[in-house]
Scaffold this motif. Structure first.
Motif, short mmCIF file in Angstrom:
data_model
loop_
_atom_site.label_atom_id
_atom_site.label_comp_id
_atom_site.label_asym_id
_atom_site.label_seq_id
_atom_site.Cartn_x
_atom_site.Cartn_y
_atom_site.Cartn_z
N ILE A 64 0.78 -1.24 -0.08
CA ILE A 64 0.10 -0.04 0.11
C ILE A 64 0.70 1.19 0.00
O ILE A 64 0.50 2.44 -0.22
N ARG A 65 2.02 1.06 0.34
CA ARG A 65 3.00 2.26 0.12
C ARG A 65 2.90 3.09 -0.95
O ARG A 65 2.71 4.36 -1.13
N PRO A 66 2.88 2.53 -2.28
CA PRO A 66 2.66 3.15 -3.61
C PRO A 66 1.57 4.13 -3.53
O PRO A 66 1.81 5.20 -3.92
N VAL A 67 0.48 3.64 -3.08
CA VAL A 67 -0.74 4.56 -2.92
C VAL A 67 -0.38 5.51 -1.91
O VAL A 67 -0.87 6.62 -2.13
N GLY B 47 2.00 7.85 -3.61
CA GLY B 47 1.16 8.57 -4.75
C GLY B 47 0.25 9.58 -4.35
O GLY B 47 0.17 10.72 -5.00
N LEU B 48 -0.53 9.19 -3.49
CA LEU B 48 -1.70 10.13 -3.04
C LEU B 48 -1.07 11.48 -2.53
O LEU B 48 -1.44 12.61 -2.96
N HIS B 49 -0.10 11.56 -1.67
CA HIS B 49 0.60 12.36 -1.19
C HIS B 49 1.28 13.31 -2.35
O HIS B 49 1.09 14.59 -2.25
N GLU B 50 1.84 12.56 -3.32
CA GLU B 50 2.22 13.48 -4.37
C GLU B 50 1.11 14.32 -5.19
O GLU B 50 1.38 15.42 -5.43
N GLN C 282 -10.25 11.59 -3.38
CA GLN C 282 -11.26 10.76 -3.66
C GLN C 282 -11.32 10.20 -5.06
O GLN C 282 -11.49 9.04 -5.34
N ASP C 283 -11.14 10.98 -5.89
CA ASP C 283 -10.99 10.63 -7.19
C ASP C 283 -9.86 9.61 -7.65
O ASP C 283 -10.25 8.57 -8.17
N ALA C 284 -8.80 10.07 -7.09
CA ALA C 284 -7.60 8.94 -7.26
C ALA C 284 -8.05 7.45 -6.68
O ALA C 284 -7.65 6.73 -7.11
N LEU C 285 -8.54 7.52 -5.37
CA LEU C 285 -8.89 6.20 -4.58
C LEU C 285 -9.97 5.63 -5.37
O LEU C 285 -10.07 4.48 -5.32
N SER C 286 -10.66 6.50 -6.02
CA SER C 286 -11.99 5.69 -7.02
C SER C 286 -11.54 4.85 -8.03
O SER C 286 -12.33 4.22 -8.53
N GLN C 287 -10.17 4.91 -8.20
CA GLN C 287 -9.82 4.30 -9.41
C GLN C 287 -8.90 3.13 -9.17
O GLN C 287 -8.15 2.53 -9.97
N GLN D 119 -2.45 6.56 -12.76
CA GLN D 119 -2.47 8.21 -12.52
C GLN D 119 -1.81 8.76 -13.86
O GLN D 119 -2.31 9.96 -14.19
N GLY D 120 -0.96 8.16 -14.36
CA GLY D 120 -0.44 8.54 -15.81
C GLY D 120 -1.44 8.82 -16.85
O GLY D 120 -1.46 9.92 -17.34
N LEU D 121 -2.42 8.10 -16.70
CA LEU D 121 -3.48 8.38 -17.94
C LEU D 121 -4.29 9.62 -17.66
O LEU D 121 -4.53 10.33 -18.37
N LYS D 122 -4.28 10.03 -16.28
CA LYS D 122 -5.03 11.37 -16.04
C LYS D 122 -4.32 12.70 -16.71
O LYS D 122 -5.14 13.50 -17.22
N ASN D 123 -3.04 12.42 -16.61
CA ASN D 123 -2.45 13.89 -17.18
C ASN D 123 -1.73 13.66 -18.56
O ASN D 123 -1.02 14.51 -18.84
N ARG D 124 -1.99 12.61 -19.08
CA ARG D 124 -1.17 12.62 -20.53
C ARG D 124 -1.99 13.56 -21.50
O ARG D 124 -3.36 13.85 -21.36
N HIS D 125 -1.35 13.89 -22.42
CA HIS D 125 -1.99 14.82 -23.54
C HIS D 125 -2.61 16.19 -22.94
O HIS D 125 -3.76 16.43 -23.50
N VAL D 126 -2.12 16.83 -22.02
CA VAL D 126 -2.73 17.98 -21.33
C VAL D 126 -2.30 19.23 -22.10
O VAL D 126 -1.25 19.32 -22.51
N SER D 127 -3.39 19.86 -22.67
CA SER D 127 -3.14 20.85 -23.61
C SER D 127 -4.47 21.86 -23.61
O SER D 127 -5.48 21.42 -23.90
#
Lengths: 157, 157
Positions: free
Chosen positions: A110-113, A116-119, B122-127, B148-156
């Motif tokens: 669970i550490r990555p989570v 990651g959340l903190h980031e 919550q959004d991050a945790l819901s995934q 998480q990477g999916l969310k910030n890809r192709h931001v413009s």
DNA sequence: GCAAATCTTTACTTTTATGTCAAGATTAGC
DNA sequence: GCTAATCTTGACATAAAAGTAAAGATTTGC
């Protein structure tokens, strides 16, 4: 996941200072009054914020507190890092249960989570300055969503 | 901003159950042993998780705990909401200082940030599901960053 | 139906976070 | 220099979270 009293009130006190005009300052009783906390409590918070370099304190008659830097140059990520005592770096040492070392030490699922959340949170906070928190709730809300909105626009993978 | 002991250990206990095979279960002493906490403490946590419907408890010899739903269908957002007692909804009532009501009640400059941060988390945790937390740290880390990477890809904008 | 294993529940204890207090130190203005 | 206003600091008190304990309830297997 919650915000501590120190984070909450500390940030609120800073926002009070951010709302001041050039050359103005506030005394502990004034800050305390504006935030509905005791002067003793405000004193402790301001001491911490002064130590961390966010505010400048002047003693004696005509003394008081003011921001040490421009409100537009103080990011919430820095402020929270001080007010929550950099919690993420002691997380694993804090939750060792009845043992001296966490059982998952070295390989934790669970550490990555947690990290990651903190980031994610720090990233969001690093885009907000004290200056942006001055104003009505509606105004601040609009600013916050505009900033956050930028990040998730045009997502397609 | 930190994770409470209840969130940390509660989640860890759930991950232990998520790692079990079909039809298997764990007793309180087993869960406690695997997480390095006391059986009494595990008992309290499992009681909470059982009440919330995440786990199924069976009493008596051959008893124990197992997940009440498939690990791939239990999202961390739901789990954390239970384990942190839905903190966001009581935030403003918790930080009233020496007063009965927060001085900023009705028009608070920092509330949008508090609420917004909570939404981001919550959004991050819901995934993420419990199933995704089973495995080595490296594996989980990879999964998390892919999501998480999916969310910030192709931001413009 | 009895005993052993197990979960359940409430009350209590300990620890940690929060908040208060009081004595000390510094400054401004007279 | 004296006084009043102000910040500073460490010790203390209070409140909240975390953890423990013990008695009760349920189930299995003999």
């Amino acid at each position: 996941m919650k915000i501590s009293a120190q984070e909450e009130y500390g940030l609120r006190c800073l926002v009070q200072l951010a709302a001041l005009g050039e050359g103005e300052s506030l005394t502990l009783p004034q800050i305390a009054g504006r935030e509905g906390i005791s002067a003793a409590n405000a004193g402790k918070l301001m001491w911490l914020l002064n130590k961390a370099g966010f505010v400048r304190a002047i003693r004696g008659t005509k003394g008081g507190y003011s921001l040490a830097r421009l409100p537009g140059e103080i990011y919430l990520s820095e402020v929270i890092k001080i007010l929550d005592a950099d919690e993420i770096n002691t997380h694993c040492e804090s939750y060792t249960g009845v043992l001296d070392l966490c059982v998952h030490n070295g390989d934790c699922g669970i550490r990555p989570v947690i990290v990651g959340l903190h980031e994610i949170v720090q990233d969001a906070l690093s885009q907000i300055t004290l200056a942006q928190l001055v104003g009505t709730e509606a105004k601040v809300d609009e600013r916050f969503h505009r900033i956050q909105g930028l990040k998730n626009r045009h997502v397609s993978v």
